[in-house]
Design a protein around this motif. Structure first.
Motif, PDB file in Angstrom:
ATOM      1  N   ALA A 425       0.851  -1.204   0.000  1.00  0.00           N
ATOM      2  CA  ALA A 425       0.000   0.000   0.000  1.00  0.00           C
ATOM      3  C   ALA A 425       0.880   1.245   0.000  1.00  0.00           C
ATOM      4  CB  ALA A 425      -0.906  -0.008   1.224  1.00  0.00           C
ATOM      5  N   LEU A 426       1.961   1.179   0.734  1.00  0.00           N
ATOM      6  CA  LEU A 426       2.882   2.326   0.796  1.00  0.00           C
ATOM      7  C   LEU A 426       3.662   2.442  -0.506  1.00  0.00           C
ATOM      8  CD1 LEU A 426       3.719   4.534   2.712  1.00  0.00           C
ATOM      9  CD2 LEU A 426       5.272   2.931   3.831  1.00  0.00           C
ATOM     10  N   ASP A 427       4.036   1.305  -1.038  1.00  0.00           N
ATOM     11  CA  ASP A 427       4.754   1.280  -2.320  1.00  0.00           C
ATOM     12  C   ASP A 427       3.918   1.979  -3.394  1.00  0.00           C
ATOM     13  OD1 ASP A 427       5.953   0.596  -4.711  1.00  0.00           O
ATOM     14  OD2 ASP A 427       5.590  -1.544  -4.546  1.00  0.00           O
ATOM     15  N   GLU A 428       2.594   1.726  -3.357  1.00  0.00           N
ATOM     16  CA  GLU A 428       1.722   2.280  -4.408  1.00  0.00           C
ATOM     17  C   GLU A 428       1.287   3.716  -4.133  1.00  0.00           C
ATOM     18  OE1 GLU A 428      -1.248  -0.762  -4.552  1.00  0.00           O
ATOM     19  OE2 GLU A 428       0.216  -2.185  -5.350  1.00  0.00           O
ATOM     20  N   SER A 429       1.573   4.225  -2.931  1.00  0.00           N
ATOM     21  CA  SER A 429       1.199   5.622  -2.626  1.00  0.00           C
ATOM     22  C   SER A 429       2.177   6.559  -3.323  1.00  0.00           C
ATOM     23  CB  SER A 429       1.306   5.892  -1.129  1.00  0.00           C
ATOM     24  OG  SER A 429       0.494   5.030  -0.428  1.00  0.00           O
ATOM     25  N   VAL A 430       1.630   7.576  -3.959  1.00  0.00           N
ATOM     26  CA  VAL A 430       2.515   8.549  -4.612  1.00  0.00           C
ATOM     27  C   VAL A 430       2.686   9.714  -3.643  1.00  0.00           C
ATOM     28  CG1 VAL A 430       2.861  10.005  -6.628  1.00  0.00           C
ATOM     29  CG2 VAL A 430       1.616   7.840  -6.846  1.00  0.00           C
ATOM     30  N   HIS A 431       3.843   9.807  -3.045  1.00  0.00           N
ATOM     31  CA  HIS A 431       4.081  10.869  -2.060  1.00  0.00           C
ATOM     32  C   HIS A 431       4.675  12.095  -2.738  1.00  0.00           C
ATOM     33  CE1 HIS A 431       3.900   8.362   1.891  1.00  0.00           C
ATOM     34  NE2 HIS A 431       2.891   8.125   1.078  1.00  0.00           N
ATOM     35  N   ILE A 432       4.382  13.224  -2.149  1.00  0.00           N
ATOM     36  CA  ILE A 432       4.721  14.505  -2.772  1.00  0.00           C
ATOM     37  C   ILE A 432       6.231  14.756  -2.751  1.00  0.00           C
ATOM     38  CG2 ILE A 432       4.419  17.012  -2.501  1.00  0.00           C
ATOM     39  CD1 ILE A 432       1.640  16.247  -1.246  1.00  0.00           C
ATOM     40  N   HIS A 433       6.731  15.249  -3.846  1.00  0.00           N
ATOM     41  CA  HIS A 433       8.146  15.612  -3.956  1.00  0.00           C
ATOM     42  C   HIS A 433       8.293  17.113  -3.749  1.00  0.00           C
ATOM     43  CE1 HIS A 433      12.282  15.714  -5.342  1.00  0.00           C
ATOM     44  NE2 HIS A 433      11.945  16.759  -6.095  1.00  0.00           N
ATOM     45  N   PRO A 434       9.265  17.578  -3.024  1.00  0.00           N
ATOM     46  CA  PRO A 434      10.200  16.852  -2.188  1.00  0.00           C
ATOM     47  C   PRO A 434       9.786  16.990  -0.729  1.00  0.00           C
ATOM     48  CG  PRO A 434      11.108  19.010  -2.702  1.00  0.00           C
ATOM     49  CD  PRO A 434       9.671  18.990  -3.174  1.00  0.00           C
ATOM     50  N   THR A 435       9.374  15.872  -0.127  1.00  0.00           N
ATOM     51  CA  THR A 435       9.004  15.848   1.294  1.00  0.00           C
ATOM     52  C   THR A 435       9.804  14.746   1.986  1.00  0.00           C
ATOM     53  OG1 THR A 435       7.256  14.237   0.871  1.00  0.00           O
ATOM     54  CG2 THR A 435       6.598  16.550   0.845  1.00  0.00           C
ATOM     55  N   TYR A 436       9.824  14.821   3.304  1.00  0.00           N
ATOM     56  CA  TYR A 436      10.461  13.723   4.054  1.00  0.00           C
ATOM     57  C   TYR A 436       9.691  12.432   3.796  1.00  0.00           C
ATOM     58  CZ  TYR A 436      13.059  17.378   6.413  1.00  0.00           C
ATOM     59  OH  TYR A 436      13.893  18.436   6.665  1.00  0.00           O
ATOM     60  N   CYS A 437       8.352  12.554   3.711  1.00  0.00           N
ATOM     61  CA  CYS A 437       7.515  11.357   3.515  1.00  0.00           C
ATOM     62  C   CYS A 437       7.745  10.698   2.156  1.00  0.00           C
ATOM     63  CB  CYS A 437       6.037  11.716   3.666  1.00  0.00           C
ATOM     64  SG  CYS A 437       5.567  11.935   5.384  1.00  0.00           S
ATOM     65  N   GLU A 438       8.371  11.406   1.261  1.00  0.00           N
ATOM     66  CA  GLU A 438       8.671  10.813  -0.040  1.00  0.00           C
ATOM     67  C   GLU A 438       9.606   9.614   0.132  1.00  0.00           C
ATOM     68  OE1 GLU A 438      10.098  12.468  -4.435  1.00  0.00           O
ATOM     69  OE2 GLU A 438      10.924  13.323  -2.604  1.00  0.00           O
ATOM     70  N   GLY A 439      10.345   9.615   1.226  1.00  0.00           N
ATOM     71  CA  GLY A 439      11.253   8.479   1.474  1.00  0.00           C
ATOM     72  C   GLY A 439      10.511   7.192   1.821  1.00  0.00           C
ATOM     73  N   LEU A 440       9.227   7.295   2.184  1.00  0.00           N
ATOM     74  CA  LEU A 440       8.539   6.101   2.698  1.00  0.00           C
ATOM     75  C   LEU A 440       8.178   5.095   1.594  1.00  0.00           C
ATOM     76  CD1 LEU A 440       6.380   7.745   5.505  1.00  0.00           C
ATOM     77  CD2 LEU A 440       8.737   6.904   5.599  1.00  0.00           C
ATOM     78  N   PRO A 441       7.630   5.512   0.443  1.00  0.00           N
ATOM     79  CA  PRO A 441       7.428   4.532  -0.633  1.00  0.00           C
ATOM     80  C   PRO A 441       8.758   3.916  -1.104  1.00  0.00           C
ATOM     81  CG  PRO A 441       6.119   6.488  -1.035  1.00  0.00           C
ATOM     82  CD  PRO A 441       7.022   6.809   0.111  1.00  0.00           C
ATOM     83  N   THR A 442       9.816   4.725  -1.083  1.00  0.00           N
ATOM     84  CA  THR A 442      11.139   4.194  -1.447  1.00  0.00           C
ATOM     85  C   THR A 442      11.517   3.074  -0.483  1.00  0.00           C
ATOM     86  OG1 THR A 442      11.707   6.464  -2.017  1.00  0.00           O
ATOM     87  CG2 THR A 442      13.534   4.884  -1.935  1.00  0.00           C
ATOM     88  N   LEU A 443      11.260   3.342   0.790  1.00  0.00           N
ATOM     89  CA  LEU A 443      11.541   2.329   1.821  1.00  0.00           C
ATOM     90  C   LEU A 443      10.687   1.084   1.576  1.00  0.00           C
ATOM     91  CD1 LEU A 443      12.721   1.476   4.607  1.00  0.00           C
ATOM     92  CD2 LEU A 443      10.956   2.869   5.688  1.00  0.00           C
ATOM     93  N   ALA A 444       9.416   1.279   1.248  1.00  0.00           N
ATOM     94  CA  ALA A 444       8.524   0.128   1.029  1.00  0.00           C
ATOM     95  C   ALA A 444       8.998  -0.729  -0.141  1.00  0.00           C
ATOM     96  CB  ALA A 444       7.093   0.628   0.761  1.00  0.00           C
ATOM     97  N   ARG A 445       9.483  -0.048  -1.181  1.00  0.00           N
ATOM     98  CA  ARG A 445       9.926  -0.787  -2.374  1.00  0.00           C
ATOM     99  C   ARG A 445      11.079  -1.727  -2.068  1.00  0.00           C
ATOM    100  NH1 ARG A 445       9.332   4.429  -5.120  1.00  0.00           N
ATOM    101  NH2 ARG A 445       7.088   4.307  -4.844  1.00  0.00           N
ATOM    102  N   MET A 446      11.795  -1.464  -0.988  1.00  0.00           N
ATOM    103  CA  MET A 446      12.936  -2.330  -0.639  1.00  0.00           C
ATOM    104  C   MET A 446      12.480  -3.725  -0.207  1.00  0.00           C
ATOM    105  SD  MET A 446      15.090   0.628   1.305  1.00  0.00           S
ATOM    106  CE  MET A 446      16.594  -0.263   1.634  1.00  0.00           C
ATOM    107  N   PHE A 447      11.160  -3.873   0.061  1.00  0.00           N
ATOM    108  CA  PHE A 447      10.659  -5.200   0.447  1.00  0.00           C
ATOM    109  C   PHE A 447      10.335  -6.076  -0.763  1.00  0.00           C
ATOM    110  CE2 PHE A 447       9.914  -2.804   4.342  1.00  0.00           C
ATOM    111  CZ  PHE A 447      10.371  -3.698   5.290  1.00  0.00           C
ATOM    112  N   GLU A 448      10.386  -5.479  -1.962  1.00  0.00           N
ATOM    113  CA  GLU A 448      10.089  -6.273  -3.153  1.00  0.00           C
ATOM    114  C   GLU A 448      11.084  -7.420  -3.245  1.00  0.00           C
ATOM    115  OE1 GLU A 448      10.095  -3.488  -6.360  1.00  0.00           O
ATOM    116  OE2 GLU A 448       8.048  -2.850  -5.870  1.00  0.00           O
ATOM    117  N   PRO A 449      10.588  -8.603  -3.662  1.00  0.00           N
ATOM    118  CA  PRO A 449      11.506  -9.738  -3.763  1.00  0.00           C
ATOM    119  C   PRO A 449      12.680  -9.361  -4.653  1.00  0.00           C
ATOM    120  CG  PRO A 449       9.243 -10.394  -4.189  1.00  0.00           C
ATOM    121  CD  PRO A 449       9.232  -8.924  -4.082  1.00  0.00           C
ATOM    122  N   LYS A 450      13.867  -9.690  -4.198  1.00  0.00           N
ATOM    123  CA  LYS A 450      15.065  -9.300  -4.948  1.00  0.00           C
ATOM    124  C   LYS A 450      15.193 -10.189  -6.181  1.00  0.00           C
ATOM    125  CE  LYS A 450      16.753  -6.408  -1.721  1.00  0.00           C
ATOM    126  NZ  LYS A 450      15.595  -6.336  -0.881  1.00  0.00           N
TER     127      LYS A 450
END
Ligand SMILES: Cc1cc2nc3c(=O)[nH]c(=O)nc-3n(C[C@H](O)[C@H](O)[C@H](O)COP(=O)(O)OP(=O)(O)OC[C@H]3O[C@@H](n4cnc5c(N)ncnc54)[C@H](O)[C@@H]3O)c2cc1C
Length: 450
Positions: A425-450
């Motif tokens: 859900a976080l991965d699919e959220s489009v967070h506003i650039h440039p905010t601190y919260c923009e780092g959160l979808p980036t963080l979520a994407r790190m859980f994608e299977p390598k």
């Protein structure tokens, strides 16, 4: 003896709204309060400490603005700051008094004690009711240190009565109260030393949280003394002398003791109503706040709930539901909390280690703030964002954030966890650039299977 429908003991963050709600529903409610209305939060906790930190952190931020090319000197007008916070807490107290009186709850100023089963008295007023809710909170724990009791040391209760800035400020305790107030005093202009009996501050949090905070505290000029058991304290000529094990001595004009909290239950004489306490003095409760005496409940800090204002307030909502026959329980929520140092710490749910201990097949990922564009642009790169998920369900189960306004940003996780969301859900959220919260979808994407 007076008969009421409900008695509330203590005007903490749960007790006041509960009294108001019950009184508004037509119940005859008696609220006992032995001190100032509003409990620790308003008088000696959140409200004055955050009003104080507003000044201290503004000064700190102004000084750190040199990182983005602004050279500023900031001077804190300490008497003004302390007067302002006392004004704010007085206005909050007045507001509570009005809410209680408008709702028709009866307020009795006095220290309440049980005199029999479901009978409570203060002075010559004795009241009984079929429902009694204990919301008596906690007070600063005073450690047994030689000489301490003979000195005018500060606790969170007297800290906010200060009228002048001490040159040197000594703090016993590297938990969140000692750190917030210690860093605040350093940023206000005192030379601060913090003594802590462990090898890192905030030692209940993850080690890298402590490490980031320690760097920041040292940048504010704070002397951190670890594994520093204080063995003796004396006071002479308006100066405290603090001796640590090993013999080294430190001096300061003020000395704050912030070494934990003790439940305010001794004066209640709970035993007279068959209410059991645990070994540390907290009221024993079951899943629905019931004590060992029928009809008597205990909420918030005094019942050993996580010691935060929002927990006490939420306990009121659960208690109100339970009294109406509802099914809410003492921990049916995502727990979040924050430390209002700079950088801030924002926490939600479980840490990775806590999850593993619970037998969850947990996964964690993290990004440093130096990978977040907003943090780089605004010169606030100290910190990191960490997320913990359940490896079987992908659900988000915890987060630790350290950084600028982390106490705000962590609410993204609290809301997602409350909704039972996965990292996707976080991965699919489009967070506003440039905010601190923009780092959160980036963080979520790190859980994608390598
Ligand atoms: C310095 C400091 C900073 C804090 N900052 C934060 C923060 O930023 N965020 C946060 O969420 N939490 C913070 N807290 C914690 C927060 O203040 C408490 O968790 C919160 O007040 C909930 O307390 P409570 O409702 O259990 O009781 P309290 O608010 O402590 O109220 C209990 C009341 O009961 C009264 N009482 C006790 N015994 C009796 C008796 N026998 N008869 C009659 N009355 C009695 C007391 O006088 C008091 O008014 C802070 C605490 C401190 C000390």
């Amino acid at each position: 003896m007076k008969q009421a429908d409900a008695i509330v003991i203590g005007s903490g963050q749960g007790g006041v709204p509960l009294s108001v709600e019950l009184a508004k529903s037509g119940k005859q409610v008696v609220l006992f309060e032995r001190g100032e209305l509003g409990g620790s939060c308003i008088n000696y906790g959140c409200t004055p400490s955050k009003s104080f930190l507003a000044a201290a952190h503004n000064a700190g931020r102004a000084r750190l603005a040199k990182n983005v090319g602004v050279r500023a000197t900031a001077e804190v007008d300490f008497p003004f700051v302390m007067n302002r916070l006392r004004g704010i807490r007085q206005s909050f107290r007045d507001e509570i008094e009005k809410r209680l009186s408008d709702a028709g709850a009866e307020l009795i100023h006095g220290e309440a004690a049980f005199t029999g089963e479901r009978v409570v008295a203060a002075g010559d007023v004795e009241v009984t009711a079929p429902v009694i809710v204990i919301n008596t909170g906690t007070s600063a724990t005073i450690p047994k240190v030689a000489g301490l009791a003979d000195t005018p040391f500060l606790t969170n209760k007297s800290f906010f009565d200060q009228t002048s800035l001490p040159k040197r400020f000594l703090v016993l305790g590297g938990g969140y109260i000692g750190l917030e107030l210690g860093q605040g005093m350093a940023r206000a202009g005192s030379k601060v030393t913090i003594f802590h009996n462990a090898d890192r501050v905030l030692n209940n949090e993850e080690a890298d949280v402590s490490a980031r905070l320690q760097d920041a505290l040292r940048e504010d000029g704070i002397d951190l003394q670890f594994n520093a058991g204080v063995s003796r304290v004396s006071y002479s000529g308006s100066v405290f002398s603090v001796e640590v094990e090993g013999g080294k001595r430190y001096e300061g004009e003020q000395f704050l003791v912030a070494t934990g909290r003790t439940p305010n239950t001794a004066a209640l004489h709970c035993e007279r109503s068959g209410i059991e306490l645990d070994q540390r003095g907290f009221v024993k409760i079951d899943e629905q706040f019931r004590t060992t005496c029928k009809g008597v409940y205990a909420i918030a800090d005094a019942a050993g709930q996580p010691a935060f204002t929002h927990v006490s307030w939420e306990d009121y909502r659960r208690m109100a539901d339970i009294l109406k026959g509802g099914s809410r329980t003492r921990d049916d929520r995502v727990l979040g909390y924050a430390v209002f140092t700079e950088p801030q710490v924002g926490r939600a749910g479980l840490t990775y280690d806590q999850a593993i201990k619970k037998g969850v097949r947990a996964r964690k990922e993290e990004i440093p703030l130096s990978d977040v564009a907003r943090a780089i642009e605004w010169g606030q790169e100290r910190g990191f964002y960490r997320m913990v998920v359940d490896g079987d369900t992908d659900r988000i189960i915890g987060a630790t954030l350290v950084g600028y306004e982390a106490a705000e940003i962590v609410h993204v996780f609290i809301a997602l966890m409350q909704a039972g969301s996965t990292w996707k859900a976080l991965d699919e959220s489009v967070h506003i650039h440039p905010t601190y919260c923009e780092g959160l979808p980036t963080l979520a994407r790190m859980f994608e299977p390598k």
